[in-house]
Design an enzyme around this catalytic site. Structure first.
Site: not given
Ligand code: GAR
Length: 207
Positions: A66, A12, A108, A181, A110, A151, A14
């Site tokens: 799932r 964590g 997101n 990031e 990456h 992505d 970020n």
């Protein structure tokens, strides 16, 4: 006020960068409603609790299959009703029904310069291992909106980071976080909170 839910799988850092940026005014008009992890032991959940933010664990392993997880996860996020979902090191594929329900409202981070070193199998430290294996001289990070590809959504911002001699995957991972990031993700959230971005034809434009 932009209400966000942050999804995390690991340490964590970020998430911490987002919380710090809210504190020091680099992100304005934004409130974290909850932090969700697929991993009960995630350091990120502890970081959220320490700050009095609702910390939720939802693991695919606790569901019969799932599809059951995908629906429960989508329902839980929908109940929280965020304006934006932030994937900050979340290593679970976002269910298709959630991508539809939150179209252009999921971002997101990456740890590479997309479209290099991304897609299936490229996550966390593995990305940096592959970067060093290939011998590229520049890597970096990308923040992008999430669509139904892996992505592949519209790119908001990217930042390059130079490879250095004697880099290991761990050293490089840390430098990509520090130099790219932890800067890019808070900036993107602030841009969204302040209405500075527009998406047209799979491209992001700054207003
Ligand atoms: C970060 O490097 C993030 O970019 C990466 O996981 C790490 C999480 O670290 N995400 C991906 O690889 C997504 N495909 P953190 O928990 O310390 O923020």
């Amino acid at each position: 006020m932009l209400k966000i839910v942050v999804c995390v799988s690991g340490g964590g850092t970020n998430l911490q960068a987002i919380m710090d940026a809210i504190d020091n005014g680099k992100i304005t008009d934004t409130e974290i409603l909850a932090v969700i992890s697929n991993n009960a032991g995630a350091g990120a959940l502890e970081r959220a609790r320490n700050r009095g933010i609702q910390a939720i664990c939802m693991s695919p392993r606790s569901y019969s299959d799932r599809e059951a997880f995908d629906q429960a996860f989508t329902d839980r996020i929908s109940e929280l009703a965020p304006d934006l979902v932030v994937l900050a090191g979340f290593l679970v594929k976002i269910p298709p029904q959630m991508v539809r329900a939150f179209s252009n409202r999921i971002v997101n981070i990456h740890p590479s310069l997309i479209p290099s070193f991304c897609g299936v199998g490229y996550y966390g430290l593995k990305v940096h291992e592959k970067v060093l294996e290939r011998g590229v001289k520049v890597t970096g990070a990308t923040v992008h909106f999430v669509n139904d590809g892996m992505d592949e959504g519209p790119i908001i911002a990217q930042k390059p980071v130079m490879i250095e001699e004697n880099d290991t995957p761990e050293i490089l991972q840390r430098r990509v976080m520090e130099q790219a990031e932890w800067i890019l993700l808070p900036q993107a959230i602030d841009d969204i909170a302040n209405g500075r971005l527009e998406i047209r034809d799979n491209h992001v434009y700054r207003l």
